[in-house]
Design a protein around this motif. Structure first.
Motif, PDB file in Angstrom:
ATOM      1  N   GLY A 252      -8.757  -0.832   0.340  1.00  0.00           N
ATOM      2  CA  GLY A 252      -9.334   0.498   0.447  1.00  0.00           C
ATOM      3  C   GLY A 252      -8.348   1.597   0.129  1.00  0.00           C
ATOM      4  N   ASN A 253      -7.099   1.391   0.488  1.00  0.00           N
ATOM      5  CA  ASN A 253      -6.086   2.414   0.246  1.00  0.00           C
ATOM      6  C   ASN A 253      -5.695   2.505  -1.217  1.00  0.00           C
ATOM      7  OD1 ASN A 253      -5.965   3.141   2.920  1.00  0.00           O
ATOM      8  ND2 ASN A 253      -4.218   1.841   3.400  1.00  0.00           N
ATOM      9  N   LEU A 254      -5.672   1.383  -1.900  1.00  0.00           N
ATOM     10  CA  LEU A 254      -5.218   1.397  -3.289  1.00  0.00           C
ATOM     11  C   LEU A 254      -6.051   2.303  -4.188  1.00  0.00           C
ATOM     12  CD1 LEU A 254      -4.243  -2.343  -3.822  1.00  0.00           C
ATOM     13  CD2 LEU A 254      -2.695  -0.392  -3.774  1.00  0.00           C
TER      14      LEU A 254
ATOM     15  N   TYR B  85      -5.808   7.351  -7.644  1.00  0.00           N
ATOM     16  CA  TYR B  85      -6.630   8.404  -8.243  1.00  0.00           C
ATOM     17  C   TYR B  85      -7.748   7.839  -9.107  1.00  0.00           C
ATOM     18  CZ  TYR B  85      -2.251  10.551  -6.954  1.00  0.00           C
ATOM     19  OH  TYR B  85      -1.125  10.920  -6.262  1.00  0.00           O
ATOM     20  N   GLY B  86      -8.329   6.726  -8.690  1.00  0.00           N
ATOM     21  CA  GLY B  86      -9.485   6.185  -9.378  1.00  0.00           C
ATOM     22  C   GLY B  86      -9.194   5.165 -10.455  1.00  0.00           C
ATOM     23  N   ARG B  87      -7.968   5.031 -10.889  1.00  0.00           N
ATOM     24  CA  ARG B  87      -7.699   4.142 -12.018  1.00  0.00           C
ATOM     25  C   ARG B  87      -7.880   2.671 -11.662  1.00  0.00           C
ATOM     26  NH1 ARG B  87      -3.314   7.418 -12.299  1.00  0.00           N
ATOM     27  NH2 ARG B  87      -1.894   5.789 -11.682  1.00  0.00           N
ATOM     28  N   ILE B  88      -7.840   2.363 -10.389  1.00  0.00           N
ATOM     29  CA  ILE B  88      -7.894   0.958  -9.979  1.00  0.00           C
ATOM     30  C   ILE B  88      -9.317   0.427  -9.832  1.00  0.00           C
ATOM     31  CG2 ILE B  88      -7.924   1.405  -7.514  1.00  0.00           C
ATOM     32  CD1 ILE B  88      -6.112  -0.870  -7.073  1.00  0.00           C
TER      33      ILE B  88
ATOM     34  N   SER C 214       0.829  -1.205   0.000  1.00  0.00           N
ATOM     35  CA  SER C 214       0.000   0.000   0.000  1.00  0.00           C
ATOM     36  C   SER C 214       0.863   1.254   0.000  1.00  0.00           C
ATOM     37  CB  SER C 214      -0.928   0.018   1.222  1.00  0.00           C
ATOM     38  OG  SER C 214      -1.880  -1.000   1.151  1.00  0.00           O
ATOM     39  N   TYR C 215       1.884   1.256   0.842  1.00  0.00           N
ATOM     40  CA  TYR C 215       2.765   2.423   0.895  1.00  0.00           C
ATOM     41  C   TYR C 215       3.548   2.591  -0.404  1.00  0.00           C
ATOM     42  CZ  TYR C 215       1.884   3.332   5.827  1.00  0.00           C
ATOM     43  OH  TYR C 215       1.297   3.644   7.025  1.00  0.00           O
ATOM     44  N   LEU C 216       3.993   1.491  -0.980  1.00  0.00           N
ATOM     45  CA  LEU C 216       4.697   1.581  -2.251  1.00  0.00           C
ATOM     46  C   LEU C 216       3.782   2.153  -3.330  1.00  0.00           C
ATOM     47  CD1 LEU C 216       6.657  -1.813  -2.328  1.00  0.00           C
ATOM     48  CD2 LEU C 216       7.619   0.471  -1.976  1.00  0.00           C
ATOM     49  N   ALA C 217       2.547   1.660  -3.382  1.00  0.00           N
ATOM     50  CA  ALA C 217       1.611   2.105  -4.416  1.00  0.00           C
ATOM     51  C   ALA C 217       1.256   3.570  -4.274  1.00  0.00           C
ATOM     52  CB  ALA C 217       0.346   1.255  -4.372  1.00  0.00           C
ATOM     53  N   ALA C 218       1.338   4.085  -3.053  1.00  0.00           N
ATOM     54  CA  ALA C 218       0.977   5.481  -2.819  1.00  0.00           C
ATOM     55  C   ALA C 218       2.052   6.460  -3.275  1.00  0.00           C
ATOM     56  CB  ALA C 218       0.692   5.692  -1.333  1.00  0.00           C
ATOM     57  N   SER C 219       3.216   5.967  -3.614  1.00  0.00           N
ATOM     58  CA  SER C 219       4.350   6.865  -3.854  1.00  0.00           C
ATOM     59  C   SER C 219       4.357   7.518  -5.227  1.00  0.00           C
ATOM     60  CB  SER C 219       5.669   6.106  -3.636  1.00  0.00           C
ATOM     61  OG  SER C 219       5.770   5.056  -4.580  1.00  0.00           O
TER      62      SER C 219
ATOM     63  N   SER D  15      -6.921 -10.271  11.846  1.00  0.00           N
ATOM     64  CA  SER D  15      -5.910  -9.272  11.507  1.00  0.00           C
ATOM     65  C   SER D  15      -5.566  -9.334  10.024  1.00  0.00           C
ATOM     66  CB  SER D  15      -4.651  -9.477  12.355  1.00  0.00           C
ATOM     67  OG  SER D  15      -4.064 -10.737  12.093  1.00  0.00           O
ATOM     68  N   GLY D  16      -5.537 -10.547   9.455  1.00  0.00           N
ATOM     69  CA  GLY D  16      -5.276 -10.673   8.021  1.00  0.00           C
ATOM     70  C   GLY D  16      -6.383 -10.054   7.197  1.00  0.00           C
ATOM     71  N   GLN D  17      -7.629 -10.293   7.595  1.00  0.00           N
ATOM     72  CA  GLN D  17      -8.759  -9.667   6.909  1.00  0.00           C
ATOM     73  C   GLN D  17      -8.697  -8.153   7.033  1.00  0.00           C
ATOM     74  OE1 GLN D  17     -12.095 -11.753   8.835  1.00  0.00           O
ATOM     75  NE2 GLN D  17     -12.671 -12.457   6.796  1.00  0.00           N
ATOM     76  N   LEU D  18      -8.363  -7.680   8.222  1.00  0.00           N
ATOM     77  CA  LEU D  18      -8.290  -6.246   8.464  1.00  0.00           C
ATOM     78  C   LEU D  18      -7.290  -5.577   7.525  1.00  0.00           C
ATOM     79  CD1 LEU D  18      -8.759  -3.656  10.177  1.00  0.00           C
ATOM     80  CD2 LEU D  18      -6.943  -4.472  11.686  1.00  0.00           C
ATOM     81  N   LEU D  19      -6.087  -6.146   7.449  1.00  0.00           N
ATOM     82  CA  LEU D  19      -5.042  -5.526   6.646  1.00  0.00           C
ATOM     83  C   LEU D  19      -5.326  -5.667   5.158  1.00  0.00           C
ATOM     84  CD1 LEU D  19      -1.977  -6.595   8.807  1.00  0.00           C
ATOM     85  CD2 LEU D  19      -2.949  -4.307   8.590  1.00  0.00           C
ATOM     86  N   ALA D  20      -5.958  -6.774   4.754  1.00  0.00           N
ATOM     87  CA  ALA D  20      -6.332  -6.923   3.349  1.00  0.00           C
ATOM     88  C   ALA D  20      -7.389  -5.904   2.970  1.00  0.00           C
ATOM     89  CB  ALA D  20      -6.841  -8.338   3.083  1.00  0.00           C
TER      90      ALA D  20
END
Length: 363
Positions: free
Chosen positions: A190-192, A197-200, A147-152, A180-185
């Motif tokens: 949601g973050n992606l 910017y909507g492309r996903i 998620s952090y990588l994709a946000a860059s 916890s696995g469900q939470l992070l997935a």
């Protein structure tokens, strides 16, 4: 001893650093001041035994967590290549976990470091770690890092998607036995959409995150997982009628409306109201289904709660009532006029268009 001793001595030295940090985070400054970071990075080399690598990685992960300045120091010490190498399938899971944790904090530290991580080839092995054959904590940390990588940047975002991240996250969300696995997935899904910017959105919908996200809204699911699932549904549905239809068809409306109950925490009500607004934003049929599910009395009640919830409730009432006469009558019958007029006289955060719509509805 960390850099010059025998393998046993190096392991003991790394363990000592880990113990000092675990017992008292205040020891972080002294460990860094003594020049431990470059020496610990050297211990990540493939020439070190796995036990040495694990304790060195563990200590670096603790250092990265304990001080926001440390990730950049760790990256400058040359940690990216050996840490990425530790993502290999031949590496013990305990070492992989610490390596992914280090990458998470490195990815948060700067755009240059994030680019270096991607350039080193971290994306594909990180996606491989999302496999349900890996421990839940490894899967979850890999999801966070991606998620952090994709946000860059758009370039790295595209690479993250092309590597198969979305199907892997959907699988995690669908069949993970760990809350916890469900939470992070759910959080990663949601973050992606936000960072891309909507492309996903269309790509995400095509691989099926809607049904498992809705399934996470069941009463037996931990509350924090439900919250992330609701957020994910809202992100995916915003401005996309086909996804809104899929979410409604999958049964999202009833549990989301239930979240608006006065017995629900304000923060959960706000998230549910926002997501319902996304679902009902365009399609009159969905608007009518949402209204028919009993949303209006809850929204009217929310007009008398906190300021943020009042605004959200007013916005949703506008969406549900403005264009559909039958829904409009239900809104008025639910007693909306007095609280709406009160909000109209005090609100400074509704848009001019929303104020005009509220005024027309109220009058």
């Amino acid at each position: 001893m960390i850099s010059t001793g025998t393998a046993d001595e190096k392991e003991k030295a790394a363990k000592t650093c880990t113990h000092l940090l675990s017992c008292n985070p205040d020891n972080e400054r002294g460990i860094v001041a003594l020049g431990a970071i470059p020496r610990l990075v050297l211990l990540l080399s493939s020439s070190s035994p796995p036990s040495v690598q694990e304790h060195a990685a563990w200590t670096l992960a603790l250092l990265a967590k304990s001080n926001p300045d440390n990730p950049q120091v760790i990256a400058t010490a040359g940690a990216v290549p050996p840490v990425v190498a530790l993502l290999s399938t031949s590496t013990p899971a305990s070492v992989q976990l610490q390596a992914v944790t280090i990458l998470t904090f490195l990815a948060m530290s700067s755009a240059d470091t994030t680019s270096a991580i991607a350039a080193e080839g971290a994306i594909s092995p990180l996606v491989a770690l999302l496999s349900t054959s890996n421990p839940d904590n490894v899967q979850g940390q890999a999801a966070v890092t991606l998620s952090y990588l994709a946000a860059s940047s758009a370039e790295i975002s595209n690479a993250v998607i092309a590597a198969g991240t979305i199907p892997a996250l959907v699988t995690m969300l669908s069949i993970s036995t760990s809350p916890s696995g469900q939470l992070l997935a759910a959080r990663a899904l949601g973050n992606l959409p936000c960072c891309l910017y909507g492309r996903i959105h269309q790509k995400a919908a095509a691989v099926g995150p809607i049904p498992p996200s809705v399934a996470c809204l069941s009463p037996g699911t931990p509350e924090n997982v439900q919250v992330e699932a609701v957020k994910t549904l809202g992100y995916l549905a915003a401005n996309y009628p086909d996804i809104q239809e899929k979410a409604a068809a999958a049964g999202a409306i009833a549990p989301l409306v239930a979240w608006l109950s006065p017995s629900t925490r304000y923060s959960m009500q706000e998230v549910a109201a926002r997501t319902l607004g996304h679902l009902a934003r365009i399609d009159p049929d969905i608007q009518f289904k949402v209204a028919s599910a009993g949303v209006i009395p809850f929204l009217v009640a929310m007009l008398s709660t906190s300021t943020e919830l009042q605004v959200r409730a007013a916005q949703r009432l506008v969406y549900f009532a403005y264009s559909i006469p039958d829904v409009q009558r239900k809104v008025v019958a639910a007693g909306v006029i007095p609280p709406l007029l009160a909000l109209l006289s005090t609100s400074s955060v509704l848009s001019v268009q929303e104020l005009a719509s509220v005024q027309e509805l109220a009058l």
